[in-house]
Design an enzyme around this catalytic site. Structure first.
Site, short mmCIF file in Angstrom:
data_model
loop_
_atom_site.label_atom_id
_atom_site.label_comp_id
_atom_site.label_asym_id
_atom_site.label_seq_id
_atom_site.Cartn_x
_atom_site.Cartn_y
_atom_site.Cartn_z
N SER A 52 1.03 36.30 6.54
CA SER A 52 1.04 37.35 7.53
C SER A 52 0.20 36.90 8.73
CB SER A 52 0.55 38.66 6.90
OG SER A 52 0.82 39.75 7.74
N ASP A 180 7.31 40.50 6.12
CA ASP A 180 5.92 40.09 5.92
C ASP A 180 5.68 39.42 4.57
OD1 ASP A 180 3.02 40.24 5.44
OD2 ASP A 180 2.98 41.54 7.21
#
Length: 305
Positions: A52, A180
């Site tokens: 991320s 993500d």
């Protein structure tokens, strides 16, 4: 308390230690200070893991650019095309991801804080590992240096790892669509990936204070995610379920720290959220994190041995 000044001028190479950056969106403004301090102290690790927003720290560390490390989570919010609700309504996301990741990494002019030196990145011998999740199958996909061909491709893969549900549009690469990486099998901290590569010692840069644990989502929030991702239910289910494996991972990291197998940077405080875009708040976050990094770096160096 260790005096960090006595380590000035050292270059330390630690091929047997994995450097791991946790994600956390704009909370990484705080840990950007740690990236800057690692670079200032010439601390070099064999392999760098990020997921991320931590994937941005990974590439900024590998390109050895302290200015870019700060700009990525502070100065960037002042760029006119950074994002906002107008960008969200146009479909490019509350964080304008095509611009922030591919366009800037490829086209930022020399002198721009976000300019990226591909040659320096390519010359760094340290390996990298970043991850994203396929939003159709739930499969976790990892990328290393061997999977990256140029700056644009690198930016695209960092964007895939960083694609925050709802606030950023999904990222498509070679016909596969990603969200993500924090929803994947590593649950936001790439400890198990580093273990799979054979590492037994870990330098872990967290974006939550010591003792933090996630709480289960409220029923209202669960309903919102399930409605938003009706066509891709794995995104909603992974987001809803994430709290428990994440908390178990936090427990494990604390056990490793007690056994001296991990050195962990925990923010003393965290006054911004993953979606904070207020410049002054991000400056304060960065400066507080940098001050803590300068305070704590001697402890890391002693642990490295």
């Amino acid at each position: 308390m260790t005096d960090p000044a006595k380590y000035a001028g050292l270059t330390i190479n630690q091929p047997d230690v994995a450097l791991i950056f946790e994600g956390g969106g704009m909370r990484n403004s705080y840990t950007a200070g740690m990236v800057v301090e690692l670079l200032a102290r010439n601390l070099n690790f064999g392999r760098v893991y990020g997921i991320s927003a931590g994937s941005s720290h990974t590439v900024n560390y590998l390109v050895r650019d302290a200015t870019r490390a700060r700009a990525s989570f502070v100065d960037l919010v002042k760029y006119p095309r950074f994002g906002g609700w107008g960008s969200f309504l146009r479909g490019t996301g509350y964080f304008n991801s095509p611009y922030l990741y591919e366009e800037l990494i490829e086209n930022a002019a020399a002198g721009d804080p976000m300019a990226f030196d591909w040659d320096t990145f390519a010359a760094n011998p340290a390996e990298m590992h970043i991850e994203a999740m396929d939003w159709n199958t739930g499969e976790t996909v990892a990328w290393t240096r061997a999977d990256v061909k140029d700056a644009h491709d690198l930016g695209l893969k960092v964007r895939a790892s960083s694609t925050m549900p709802i606030f950023m549009p999904p990222t498509t690469i070679d016909g596969r669509t990603y969200m993500d990486g924090g929803m994947g099998d590593s649950w936001g901290i790439l400890l198990n990936a580093a273990r799979a590569d054979g590492y037994e010692r870990f330098c872990i840069i967290r974006t939550q204070p010591r003792g933090y644990r996630k709480r289960p989502m409220s029923r209202a929030a669960q309903a919102l995610f399930r409605a938003a991702f009706r066509a891709h239910p794995i995104v909603a289910e992974r987001t809803i379920a994430r709290w428990q494996p994440y908390n178990e991972l936090c427990d494990e990291i604390e056990h490793l720290e007690e056994a001296a197998a991990a050195w962990v940077f925990y923010p003393d405080t965290m006054d911004v959220t993953n979606k904070t875009t207020d410049y002054d708040a991000l400056v304060r976050s960065y400066e507080t994190g940098l001050a803590q990094a300068k305070r704590d770096i001697g402890s890391l160096i002693e642990w490295l041995g």
